[in-house]
Write an enzyme that holds these catalytic residues in place. Sequence first.
Site, PDB file in Angstrom:
ATOM      1  N   GLY A   1       0.866  -1.181   0.000  1.00  0.00           N
ATOM      2  CA  GLY A   1       0.000   0.000   0.000  1.00  0.00           C
ATOM      3  C   GLY A   1       0.897   1.222   0.000  1.00  0.00           C
ATOM      4  CE  LYS A   2       3.160   6.427  -4.357  1.00  0.00           C
ATOM      5  NZ  LYS A   2       4.565   6.336  -3.986  1.00  0.00           N
TER       6      LYS A   2
END
Length: 306
Positions: free
Chosen positions: A155-156
């Site tokens: 996940g960013k």
Amino acid sequence: MKRIMYLNGKFVQESEAVVPITTHALHYGTGCFEGIRAYYSEKENALLIFRMEDHYKRLMQSCKILMTTPKESINELCEITVKLIEKNFEKADLYIRPLAYKADPAVGNFNLKNLKNGFAIYTVPLGRYLNVDKGIRANVSSWRRIADNAIPPRGKITGSYVNTALAKSESLFAGFEEAILLDSEGHVTEGSAENIFIVKDGMVITPPVSSDILVGITRQTIMMLCQNDLSIPAVERVIDRSELYQADEVFFVGTGAEVTPVVEIDNRPIGVCKTGPITTRIKETYFSLVHGTYPKYKEFITRVRP
Ligand code: PMP
């Protein structure tokens, strides 16, 4: 230039795109974001956004981890981004930053599900992030890449970029331009904000998606170009640290980093210490693709005119 930004459903002046000091995401890193590039084409007098829809798809995936859902659909986010660029049109390469964040006041609430969500998009001019022409010197960081079961790099997520900042700062202070992070078992993961490829005996190799990496859109683009267009065998497999030193070529890829050759690692020359032939082919093809001169992949590009 006074820019227009998108904040919580409205286009507002930059000076109005502000959040309270109490915002949860500011205290605890509970946001997720994207980084999208738009390249200016002088020939077409247009900004060419690269793989916008794929970036918004990944944003939605990051949001799942944080139990956040932007109220706009992927299609709507694409339309809003096009409008935003029309409003801020500049004859320069742009970086587009969508950000989904936990907007409630910070103290004492860690239930991701109950926290109110905020959402913003803004653009800034962005030239080269790393030296794509000369290549760069990197070192293996003393900081380990955060593990999937700590803060998932897949996940960013804003908070996980503390890991990036620690590693990148250490490398810069030591006279290198970029960091390479290992996972907790000592395998190669990625750079501080880019994916990594090594070239060995004519084959390009990159760590698999289960190696604590962000599953980069540029990484996927490069794999696709190698397999479909350049006849370069490309594989995903675990990479050991010492393979970096013995590689024929090494390069970083990312929206910011584009295709950046790594010519030295931990003071050891990579190949002949300048951009190698396979990196050169990949770099040239990638630049031609993002600048819209590759008709085969025209669906990757969204054109915005003033
Ligand atoms: N890894 C990390 C940690 C990053 O921040 C980035 C930049 N988004 C990348 C890899 C490359 O991803 P992409 O090609 O999707 O920009």
